[in-house]
Design a protein around this motif. Structure first.
Motif, PDB file in Angstrom:
ATOM      1  N   LEU A  39      30.480  44.064  39.328  1.00  0.00           N
ATOM      2  CA  LEU A  39      29.670  43.312  40.292  1.00  0.00           C
ATOM      3  C   LEU A  39      29.865  41.812  40.096  1.00  0.00           C
ATOM      4  O   LEU A  39      29.972  41.051  41.061  1.00  0.00           O
ATOM      5  CB  LEU A  39      28.184  43.655  40.110  1.00  0.00           C
ATOM      6  CG  LEU A  39      27.728  44.996  40.679  1.00  0.00           C
ATOM      7  CD1 LEU A  39      26.407  45.421  40.052  1.00  0.00           C
ATOM      8  CD2 LEU A  39      27.588  44.911  42.200  1.00  0.00           C
ATOM      9  N   ASN A  40      29.915  41.392  38.824  1.00  0.00           N
ATOM     10  CA  ASN A  40      30.062  39.965  38.531  1.00  0.00           C
ATOM     11  C   ASN A  40      31.430  39.451  38.968  1.00  0.00           C
ATOM     12  O   ASN A  40      31.532  38.380  39.575  1.00  0.00           O
ATOM     13  CB  ASN A  40      29.833  39.714  37.039  1.00  0.00           C
ATOM     14  CG  ASN A  40      29.655  38.246  36.704  1.00  0.00           C
ATOM     15  OD1 ASN A  40      30.638  37.531  36.570  1.00  0.00           O
ATOM     16  ND2 ASN A  40      28.412  37.783  36.591  1.00  0.00           N
ATOM     17  N   LEU A  41      32.488  40.232  38.699  1.00  0.00           N
ATOM     18  CA  LEU A  41      33.830  39.823  39.150  1.00  0.00           C
ATOM     19  C   LEU A  41      33.843  39.709  40.673  1.00  0.00           C
ATOM     20  O   LEU A  41      34.351  38.731  41.231  1.00  0.00           O
ATOM     21  CB  LEU A  41      34.885  40.842  38.705  1.00  0.00           C
ATOM     22  CG  LEU A  41      35.245  40.904  37.217  1.00  0.00           C
ATOM     23  CD1 LEU A  41      36.267  42.021  36.967  1.00  0.00           C
ATOM     24  CD2 LEU A  41      35.805  39.572  36.721  1.00  0.00           C
ATOM     25  N   THR A  42      33.287  40.707  41.333  1.00  0.00           N
ATOM     26  CA  THR A  42      33.273  40.731  42.794  1.00  0.00           C
ATOM     27  C   THR A  42      32.519  39.512  43.341  1.00  0.00           C
ATOM     28  O   THR A  42      32.989  38.845  44.267  1.00  0.00           O
ATOM     29  CB  THR A  42      32.629  42.041  43.302  1.00  0.00           C
ATOM     30  OG1 THR A  42      33.347  43.138  42.729  1.00  0.00           O
ATOM     31  CG2 THR A  42      32.682  42.146  44.824  1.00  0.00           C
ATOM     32  N   ALA A  43      31.370  39.225  42.731  1.00  0.00           N
ATOM     33  CA  ALA A  43      30.574  38.071  43.184  1.00  0.00           C
ATOM     34  C   ALA A  43      31.318  36.761  42.957  1.00  0.00           C
ATOM     35  O   ALA A  43      31.076  35.773  43.647  1.00  0.00           O
ATOM     36  CB  ALA A  43      29.232  38.056  42.464  1.00  0.00           C
ATOM     37  N   SER A  44      32.243  36.748  41.989  1.00  0.00           N
ATOM     38  CA  SER A  44      33.048  35.551  41.737  1.00  0.00           C
ATOM     39  C   SER A  44      34.285  35.504  42.627  1.00  0.00           C
ATOM     40  O   SER A  44      35.168  34.665  42.430  1.00  0.00           O
ATOM     41  CB  SER A  44      33.504  35.512  40.282  1.00  0.00           C
ATOM     42  OG  SER A  44      32.398  35.529  39.431  1.00  0.00           O
ATOM     43  N   GLY A  45      34.391  36.429  43.531  1.00  0.00           N
ATOM     44  CA  GLY A  45      35.504  36.420  44.472  1.00  0.00           C
ATOM     45  C   GLY A  45      36.762  37.089  43.944  1.00  0.00           C
ATOM     46  O   GLY A  45      37.840  36.946  44.520  1.00  0.00           O
ATOM     47  N   GLY A 453      27.857  42.906  30.130  1.00  0.00           N
ATOM     48  CA  GLY A 453      28.919  43.185  31.105  1.00  0.00           C
ATOM     49  C   GLY A 453      29.166  41.980  32.005  1.00  0.00           C
ATOM     50  O   GLY A 453      30.310  41.549  32.215  1.00  0.00           O
ATOM     51  N   ALA A 454      28.077  41.407  32.519  1.00  0.00           N
ATOM     52  CA  ALA A 454      28.199  40.238  33.409  1.00  0.00           C
ATOM     53  C   ALA A 454      28.778  39.049  32.643  1.00  0.00           C
ATOM     54  O   ALA A 454      29.638  38.321  33.151  1.00  0.00           O
ATOM     55  CB  ALA A 454      26.830  39.882  33.989  1.00  0.00           C
ATOM     56  N   LYS A 455      28.318  38.877  31.405  1.00  0.00           N
ATOM     57  CA  LYS A 455      28.781  37.740  30.597  1.00  0.00           C
ATOM     58  C   LYS A 455      30.288  37.860  30.321  1.00  0.00           C
ATOM     59  O   LYS A 455      31.033  36.882  30.483  1.00  0.00           O
ATOM     60  CB  LYS A 455      27.986  37.706  29.287  1.00  0.00           C
ATOM     61  CG  LYS A 455      28.453  36.695  28.257  1.00  0.00           C
ATOM     62  CD  LYS A 455      28.148  35.264  28.724  1.00  0.00           C
ATOM     63  CE  LYS A 455      28.280  34.240  27.620  1.00  0.00           C
ATOM     64  NZ  LYS A 455      29.610  34.195  26.991  1.00  0.00           N
ATOM     65  N   ALA A 456      30.735  39.038  29.945  1.00  0.00           N
ATOM     66  CA  ALA A 456      32.162  39.225  29.664  1.00  0.00           C
ATOM     67  C   ALA A 456      32.982  38.987  30.929  1.00  0.00           C
ATOM     68  O   ALA A 456      34.046  38.356  30.890  1.00  0.00           O
ATOM     69  CB  ALA A 456      32.415  40.624  29.109  1.00  0.00           C
ATOM     70  N   ALA A 457      32.484  39.467  32.062  1.00  0.00           N
ATOM     71  CA  ALA A 457      33.202  39.260  33.322  1.00  0.00           C
ATOM     72  C   ALA A 457      33.288  37.773  33.643  1.00  0.00           C
ATOM     73  O   ALA A 457      34.333  37.281  34.100  1.00  0.00           O
ATOM     74  CB  ALA A 457      32.497  40.008  34.460  1.00  0.00           C
ATOM     75  N   SER A 458      32.206  37.037  33.368  1.00  0.00           N
ATOM     76  CA  SER A 458      32.262  35.605  33.679  1.00  0.00           C
ATOM     77  C   SER A 458      33.175  34.872  32.688  1.00  0.00           C
ATOM     78  O   SER A 458      33.848  33.908  33.063  1.00  0.00           O
ATOM     79  CB  SER A 458      30.862  34.994  33.751  1.00  0.00           C
ATOM     80  OG  SER A 458      30.340  34.794  32.474  1.00  0.00           O
ATOM     81  N   ASP A 459      33.244  35.346  31.447  1.00  0.00           N
ATOM     82  CA  ASP A 459      34.212  34.769  30.496  1.00  0.00           C
ATOM     83  C   ASP A 459      35.646  35.003  30.980  1.00  0.00           C
ATOM     84  O   ASP A 459      36.494  34.106  30.924  1.00  0.00           O
ATOM     85  CB  ASP A 459      34.036  35.387  29.101  1.00  0.00           C
ATOM     86  CG  ASP A 459      32.768  34.895  28.404  1.00  0.00           C
ATOM     87  OD1 ASP A 459      32.117  33.963  28.926  1.00  0.00           O
ATOM     88  OD2 ASP A 459      32.427  35.454  27.343  1.00  0.00           O
TER      89      ASP A 459
END
Ligand SMILES: Cc1cc2nc3c(=O)[nH]c(=O)nc-3n(C[C@H](O)[C@H](O)[C@H](O)COP(=O)(O)OP(=O)(O)OC[C@H]3O[C@@H](n4cnc5c(N)ncnc54)[C@H](O)[C@@H]3O)c2cc1C
Ligand SMILES: *[C@@H]1O[C@H](CO)[C@@H](O)[C@H](O)[C@H]1NC(C)=O
Ligand SMILES: *[C@@H]1O[C@H](CO)[C@@H](O)[C@H](O)[C@H]1NC(C)=O
Ligand SMILES: *[C@@H]1O[C@H](CO)[C@@H](O)[C@H](O)[C@H]1NC(C)=O
Ligand SMILES: *[C@@H]1O[C@H](CO)[C@@H](O)[C@H](O)[C@H]1NC(C)=O
Length: 496
Positions: A39-45, A453-459
């Protein structure tokens, strides 16, 4: 000749089925942490990623199975920490059916029958508050940790009787999945404080999920924002066997021979899976990292479900059995016919016991029939010889399951904050780690899986933009300053 051609044909089939995939990010595991990362990757485009999950369904340890006429939760069952906890917000969003869980709604039994355990329980409740204070004081002053047993003793709790031990089990083990001897005081305090105080007003509470769609439904619904029907980026039923990595990227090998070439990988495997070497790493994980992984604990918490033709037990949410011989032996029972749960005396009358640690391992090694006989022997001691036999028994064997190797993590005495940082540290900024165990504040809980999960995706997203955050790790841990890092990182700033 016939035989040979069949052999050739099947070889060909295997070869033809094996595929190579190329993607930017591969998420390993489709539990709550993996879904949160997607979800986080997707939200980051970012859409160029894949997810690999061994089971045929997403959700991981959010997992249910049909039993009697309903679906029971084999894994997570409570929303723990309410208010702004993202898990609570999802439960509200999807109208998940829950009941406020009241651990004081309990009756106590020993060999003499029902007894009043209230005073003991209340004393323990007050002593536990002192344990949390001891933990927080040590954290603030950067002092070396002590076990839960030591802090309980310091708080004035010295269990002597089976009744004391049963109360303690119900209070401590039934939450942390392990006994006070094994547990860290400092991180039990951190875990409790953040879970029940960090989500705003009304956050101090637990809601028990009893929804026939399953607890997992809220995560599966969220995943539909990412994965459309038959999305080629989602490989279900695909088991990872090996992960090769270097400073340029990652190659993931699967049981059916597929290879996934990626620039980044996110492992969301449980710490139990990492400990048991169910997945091969090439090169092997470095010792500084393995020290953190092996030092952490994957607890096992086993719910043993029984269904009966009718309800013969108490109407309270919980029943505690004080076993005269063995601490932790079938101490904690739950009544799914309690007010606010299921209607009474339909064909579904579920009364279930929970065991942890050694008892989980022992039960896992027995047949269902053997386990049923043990539960019935205890039930007869509580409710007499006239009670009916169950119509069904079921329990998951979490420890033996190579996809989990236990239920949820517990922070043990002996694991420092630096060990934990090493456990979750990324490798070459190419392989990242998330999952409930990787959360300092919320290890063991769904929100731990969600946040990490969100934190790793944003990293990973930052790395893709050449702004990789530096991954903290300690090649050598000096005992003298065991929690220095937690203080340095400003972890305490949010405390009053
Ligand atoms: C019995 C039990 C009770 C619990 N009670 C609660 C509770 O009441 N409240 C609460 O907040 N939390 C509770 N938890 C904890 C909660 O369920 C977990 O914290 C959370 O679900 C973990 O999510 P995760 O994504 O980190 O890990 P996982 O759910 O384990 O996700 C990892 C995924 O990786 C997959 N996988 C593993 N190996 C491979 C492989 N080789 N190849 C491909 N895929 C693989 C697994 O199938 C899994 O789907 C409980 C857990 C259990 C088991
Ligand atoms: C939520 O569930 C309750 C009970 O099942 C139902 O009455 C209510 O209409 C539902 N609300 C929404 C928003 O779906
Ligand atoms: C059961 O507990 C009560 C209350 O603590 C106690 O008085 C009684 O002796 C116990 N029974 C047995 C058999 O130990
Ligand atoms: C359930 O049914 C049994 C047997 O008919 C009866 O003895 C019992 O009182 C009932 N329990 C409730 C809670 O209605
Ligand atoms: C991804 O997660 C990080 C860390 O929780 C958060 O700060 C960020 O806002 C999230 N990104 C998006 C686009 O939601």
């Amino acid at each position: 000749m016939v035989r040979k051609s069949i052999l050739l044909a099947s070889c060909f089939l295997v070869a033809a089925q094996a595929k190579d995939y190329h993607t930017k990010v591969v998420i390993l595991g489709g539990g709550v942490s993996g879904i949160s990362a997607a979800l986080n990757l997707t939200a980051s485009g970012i859409s160029d990623f894949m997810m690999v999950e061994a089971r045929d369904i997403l959700g991981g340890r959010a997992q249910n199975a049909p039993f009697a006429d309903i679906n029971v939760e084999l894994g997570c069952n409570w929303v723990q920490g309410l208010g702004t906890n993202p898990i609570n917000q999802l439960a509200l969003k999807y109208n998940l059916s829950t009941t406020f869980s009241d651990s004081a709604d309990v009756v106590w039994y020993n060999e003499s029958g029902k007894y009043d355990g209230t005073a003991t329980y209340n004393k323990l409740d007050a002593d536990f508050t002192k344990v949390l204070d001891i933990g927080m004081e040590k954290l603030k002053s950067n002092l070396v940790d002590v076990s839960g047993r030591v802090s309980l003793d310091l708080a004035g709790w010295h269990p002597k009787t089976p009744e004391d031990e049963a109360a303690e089990y119900y209070f401590w083990d039934w939450e942390f999945g392990e006994d006070p001897e094994a547990s860290s005081t400092v991180f039990a305090a951190v875990n409790d404080y953040w879970t029940y105080n960090s989500f705003g007003p009304g956050s101090d509470g637990n809601n028990y999920v009893l929804d026939n769609r399953g607890f997992s439904r809220i995560f599966i619904e969220e995943s539909k924002k990412v994965f459309k029907q038959n999305d080629k980026r989602l490989l279900l039923g695909t088991t990872v066997t090996k992960i090769e990595y270097n400073n340029k990227g990652v190659t993931v090998h699967t049981k059916n021979g597929d290879r996934i070439y990626a620039e980044y990988a996110l492992s969301t495997f449980s710490v139990g899976v990492l400990q048991h070497k169910d997945v091969e790493w090439s090169p092997a994980l470095p010792d500084w990292k393995l020290e953190g992984i092996y030092g952490f604990h994957m607890a096992t918490y086993t719910k043993i479900f029984l269904n009966f033709p009718y309800q013969f037990w108490d109407d309270t949410q919980f029943v505690v059995w004080a076993d005269p011989d063995r601490r932790g032996y079938l101490n904690a029972w739950q009544n799914l016919n309690a007010p606010g749960y299921l209607p009474k005396n339909t064909s579904t009358n579920i009364f279930f016991a929970t065991v942890t640690q050694d008892l989980s391992y022992e039960m896992e090694a027995k047949t269902n029939e053997e386990v049923q006989a043990e539960l019935m022997a205890v039930l007869r001691k509580m409710y007499g010889n006239d009670i009916p036999e169950p119509t069904e028994i079921m329990f998951p064997r979490w420890h033996n399951n190579p996809l989990f190797r236990g239920s949820y993590s517990n922070w043990p005495i002996g694991e420092s904050d630096e060990h934990h940082a090493n456990m979750k540290a990324s490798l070459h900024n190419r392989v990242f780690f998330s999952g409930e165990a990787m959360s300092e504040e919320y290890y063991g809980f769904l929100q731990g899986a969600w946040f990490t999960g969100a934190k790793a995706a944003s990293d990973i997203t930052r790395c893709m933009k050449h702004k990789c955050p530096s991954s903290e790790y300690y090649p050598e841990i000096k005992n003298a300053d065991i929690k220095a890092s937690i203080v340095r990182r400003g972890f305490l700033d949010t405390l009053q």
